[in-house]
Design a protein around this motif. Structure first.
Motif, PDB file in Angstrom:
ATOM      1  N   GLU A 103       1.015 -44.168  -6.989  1.00 58.69           N
ATOM      2  CA  GLU A 103       1.474 -42.784  -7.118  1.00 58.69           C
ATOM      3  C   GLU A 103       0.944 -42.152  -8.399  1.00 58.69           C
ATOM      4  O   GLU A 103       0.574 -40.980  -8.402  1.00 58.69           O
ATOM      5  N   LEU A 116      -2.951 -41.852  -2.135  1.00 57.22           N
ATOM      6  CA  LEU A 116      -1.723 -41.406  -1.467  1.00 57.22           C
ATOM      7  C   LEU A 116      -1.431 -42.314  -0.273  1.00 57.22           C
ATOM      8  O   LEU A 116      -0.282 -42.729  -0.064  1.00 57.22           O
ATOM      9  N   ARG A 173       4.036 -35.277   2.072  1.00 56.10           N
ATOM     10  CA  ARG A 173       2.993 -36.281   1.843  1.00 56.10           C
ATOM     11  C   ARG A 173       2.244 -36.625   3.134  1.00 56.10           C
ATOM     12  O   ARG A 173       1.023 -36.747   3.127  1.00 56.10           O
TER      13      ARG A 173
END
Length: 182
Positions: free
Chosen positions: A18, A38, A64
């Motif tokens: 992250e 990601l 996301r």
């Protein structure tokens, strides 16, 4: 002690991916870096959901996954594409309630990630992709198919990390126990 160490390890993996994702965006490293980091962050969160603290809220997860889908449409490396596909294959792991449509979508992404891993020729990635394929089957309570996937993971066990071998045997034992055959 070992359990605490393993949980800490996965928490650190998640945070590292992250952080790399965040720094890459800040530095403008591009879609390839963003998709790979990601995707890896979301895969770690999904595969080791019990070990990674600080769960994401539904809105953040949706954001996301939408970003991963957007990035998959761009010109990215095959490896980054694999991690995006793998993350989407594990998406159903986060859902409290899984619909048949969710599981179908996860299964399609898992199949794509298996194809990508085979094309990349990396058995470690193949084991991860096969784990995504068996995750949707576990959610469907289709233990015979789970065992068929696990057998594929056992066939490459001598060429993957101890972690991947152990995970394959855990899934194997889980499916056998559910079938009452342990």
């Amino acid at each position: 002690y070992a359990g605490v160490t393993a949980k800490l390890s996965w928490l650190l993996h998640s945070e590292a991916f992250e952080r790399a994702w965040s720094l890459g965006r800040e530095q403008g490293l591009g879609a390839d870096h963003e998709l790979r980091t990601l995707g890896q962050a979301m895969v770690v969160r999904a595969r080791w959901i019990g070990a990674v603290g600080r769960p994401l809220d539904d809105a953040e997860m949706a954001r996301r996954f939408a970003q991963i889908e957007r990035l998959l449409d761009l010109d990215v490396s095959d490896l980054s594409r694999f991690y995006g596909q793998l993350a989407l294959a594990f998406r159903q792991s986060f859902a409290e309630i899984r619909t048949d449509d969710d599981l179908d979508t996860s299964q399609r992404w898992a199949e794509r990630s298996v194809e990508s891993a085979r094309a990349l020729g990396q058995v470690e990635l193949l084991s991860q992709a096969l784990d995504a394929a068996d995750a949707a089957l576990l959610a469907r309570d289709d233990m015979q198919q789970v065992l068929a996937i696990v057998r594929q993971r056992h066939e490459i066990a001598d060429r993957v990390s101890t972690q991947e071998r152990a995970d394959a045997y855990i899934v194997n034992a889980w499916a056998e126990a559910i079938l009452g055959k342990l």
